[in-house]
Design a protein around this motif. Structure first.
Motif, PDB file in Angstrom:
ATOM      1  N   LEU A  83      -4.264  -5.564  -7.130  1.00  0.00           N
ATOM      2  CA  LEU A  83      -3.272  -6.041  -6.160  1.00  0.00           C
ATOM      3  C   LEU A  83      -1.855  -5.750  -6.640  1.00  0.00           C
ATOM      4  O   LEU A  83      -0.983  -5.347  -5.863  1.00  0.00           O
ATOM      5  N   MET A  84      -1.653  -5.911  -7.941  1.00  0.00           N
ATOM      6  CA  MET A  84      -0.329  -5.682  -8.509  1.00  0.00           C
ATOM      7  C   MET A  84       0.067  -4.207  -8.365  1.00  0.00           C
ATOM      8  O   MET A  84       1.195  -3.890  -7.974  1.00  0.00           O
ATOM      9  N   GLU A 133       0.724  -3.269  -4.728  1.00  0.00           N
ATOM     10  CA  GLU A 133       2.038  -3.773  -4.298  1.00  0.00           C
ATOM     11  C   GLU A 133       3.159  -2.867  -4.834  1.00  0.00           C
ATOM     12  O   GLU A 133       4.131  -2.577  -4.126  1.00  0.00           O
ATOM     13  N   ARG A 134       2.974  -2.402  -6.067  1.00  0.00           N
ATOM     14  CA  ARG A 134       3.951  -1.500  -6.676  1.00  0.00           C
ATOM     15  C   ARG A 134       4.055  -0.191  -5.864  1.00  0.00           C
ATOM     16  O   ARG A 134       5.140   0.306  -5.606  1.00  0.00           O
ATOM     17  N   ARG A 151       3.203   0.193  -2.676  1.00  0.00           N
ATOM     18  CA  ARG A 151       3.761  -0.126  -1.354  1.00  0.00           C
ATOM     19  C   ARG A 151       5.283  -0.197  -1.411  1.00  0.00           C
ATOM     20  O   ARG A 151       5.983   0.359  -0.562  1.00  0.00           O
ATOM     21  N   ARG A 152       5.798  -0.864  -2.447  1.00  0.00           N
ATOM     22  CA  ARG A 152       7.251  -1.004  -2.574  1.00  0.00           C
ATOM     23  C   ARG A 152       7.923   0.339  -2.854  1.00  0.00           C
ATOM     24  O   ARG A 152       8.989   0.630  -2.326  1.00  0.00           O
ATOM     25  N   SER A 204      -0.118   0.838   4.680  1.00  0.00           N
ATOM     26  CA  SER A 204      -0.990  -0.327   4.648  1.00  0.00           C
ATOM     27  C   SER A 204      -2.070  -0.042   3.614  1.00  0.00           C
ATOM     28  O   SER A 204      -2.623   1.069   3.580  1.00  0.00           O
ATOM     29  N   ASN A 243       2.611  -2.188   6.688  1.00  0.00           N
ATOM     30  CA  ASN A 243       3.478  -2.319   5.496  1.00  0.00           C
ATOM     31  C   ASN A 243       3.085  -3.529   4.646  1.00  0.00           C
ATOM     32  O   ASN A 243       3.928  -4.320   4.262  1.00  0.00           O
ATOM     33  N   GLN A 244       1.783  -3.659   4.381  1.00  0.00           N
ATOM     34  CA  GLN A 244       1.341  -4.754   3.514  1.00  0.00           C
ATOM     35  C   GLN A 244       0.017  -4.434   2.820  1.00  0.00           C
ATOM     36  O   GLN A 244      -0.657  -3.474   3.162  1.00  0.00           O
ATOM     37  N   VAL A 245      -0.268  -5.281   1.826  1.00  0.00           N
ATOM     38  CA  VAL A 245      -1.489  -5.124   1.032  1.00  0.00           C
ATOM     39  C   VAL A 245      -2.422  -6.287   1.356  1.00  0.00           C
ATOM     40  O   VAL A 245      -1.996  -7.448   1.316  1.00  0.00           O
TER      41      VAL A 245
END
Ligand code: GH3
Ligand code: MG
Ligand code: MG
Ligand code: MG
Length: 323
Positions: free
Chosen positions: A257-258, A261-262, A264-265, A286, A319-321
């Motif tokens: 998940l980390m 997220e990295r 995605r950002r 996504s 635009n999310q995890v």
């Protein structure tokens, strides 16, 4: 023709404009304890090749592991055992394919036969005829060059078979094989295997608005951002279209998940420059995340769970995890 020349260059092979292998002198190592005979052999080959003499068989054995195109061994040498050197060269993986030309005394049948049994590529009998030497050496060097060329081509083909041509990431075939192996050996108690499925948001709009080539540029830049945000053990792959997967060995859901997220950002954080910098596009993705749990879960089931995360992320506004 240009393409063939280009492909030759890519392979690090010297080809002419018709894509033919250019004949080039070979790196020839002459192993002889007799300086006079060694010098004569060297002199005859130096117009065409890059010959060097070595009198110490231990040094010759090490040299044969390197980029040598032909080793000429005097099996009739008094100071060292040429047959032993040949046997060692053949039994060492790194020098196994180095061509060997043995200089033998025609009266010494047992040694001649032994040399052939050890797998020398050709024989020269004493006294060495200069023309025969040149011809036999040339043939061996040519064969070696061609074998090297084929091996490089094979290596290249094998790599292309598991590489995505547009982005250079691993392809679906590679991903499937690796994931199968990882899921198969995943054990109880360990962190398990995690997968990310990544799908670009409204990618069709990029293609429609800026053209398919701009879309391809986005895919390439996207691949770079994914690859630079994962760890060395992770396997970033493009399955086709704008569908990407990252396979993460020994990775807990929390770590996966980390990293997701990295990515995605990083993707959404800075615009993508395309069309020679004329356009700047904001791209979002996504991401669905899944970690193998049950022993016996198939790779397909694991990917499907991550895919469901993507689907949910799209439904919740992109635009999310989602795990
Ligand atoms: P969503 O946010 O729902 O994912 O929207 P989307 O537009 O990304 O939806 P979808 O996944 O259906 O569209 C993917 C598009 O990707 C459709 C197809 O034309 C395009 N595409 C597939 N492969 C390639 C490719 O290799 N290059 C380019 N430029 N476009 C491709
Ligand atoms: Mg898609
Ligand atoms: Mg889609
Ligand atoms: Mg999409």
């Amino acid at each position: 023709l240009r393409e063939r020349e280009e492909s030759g260059r890519r392979l690090g092979v010297d080809t002419d404009s018709a894509g033919r292998l250019r004949a080039a002198g070979g790196r020839v190592l002459i192993v002889d304890d007799n300086p006079r005979q060694g010098e004569k052999v060297l002199a005859r080959l130096s117009d065409e090749h890059r010959p060097a003499i070595e009198t110490d068989p231990a040094v010759a054995l090490i040299a044969a592991r390197g980029p040598i195109d032909l080793m000429i061994v005097n099996v009739a040498a008094a100071e060292f055992d040429g047959l032993r050197l040949i046997a060692q060269t053949r039994s060492t993986e790194a020098s196994r394919r180095t061509p060997i030309l043995a200089i033998v005394d025609p009266a010494d049948r047992p040694r001649l036969i032994k040399a052939l049994e050890l797998g020398v590529n050709d024989i020269l009998t004493k006294p060495v005829d200069p023309e025969e030497l040149a011809a036999r050496a040339r043939t061996q060097v040519r064969r070696k060059r061609y074998a090297d060329f084929l091996r490089q081509k094979l290596d290249y083909s094998l790599e292309m078979a598991v590489t995505d041509a547009l982005t250079g990431l691993h392809n679906r075939r590679y991903m499937a094989g690796q994931l199968q192996a990882l899921v198969g050996r995943a054990n109880h108690g360990g962190p398990g295997v995690s997968v990310l499925v990544l799908d670009i948001d409204h990618f069709k709009a990029i293609n429609d608005g800026f053209g398919h080539d701009a879309g391809d540029e986005v895919l390439r830049e996207f691949a770079v951002r994914v690859a630079t945000n994962v760890r060395a053990i992770d396997l970033p792959c493009r399955l086709g279209g704008e569908e990407f997967v990252v396979v993460m060995p020994d990775t807990s859901m929390e770590s996966a998940l980390m990293i997701a997220e990295r990515i995605r950002r990083d993707v959404g954080g800075a615009p993508f420059r395309v069309m020679d910098g004329r356009e700047e596009l904001t791209v979002t993705i996504s991401i669905g995340v899944a970690t193998s749990q049950a022993v016996g879960e198939t790779p397909e089931a694991l990917l499907k769970r991550a895919d469901e995360g993507v689907y949910e992320a799209k439904a919740r506004g992109r635009n999310q995890v989602i795990a």
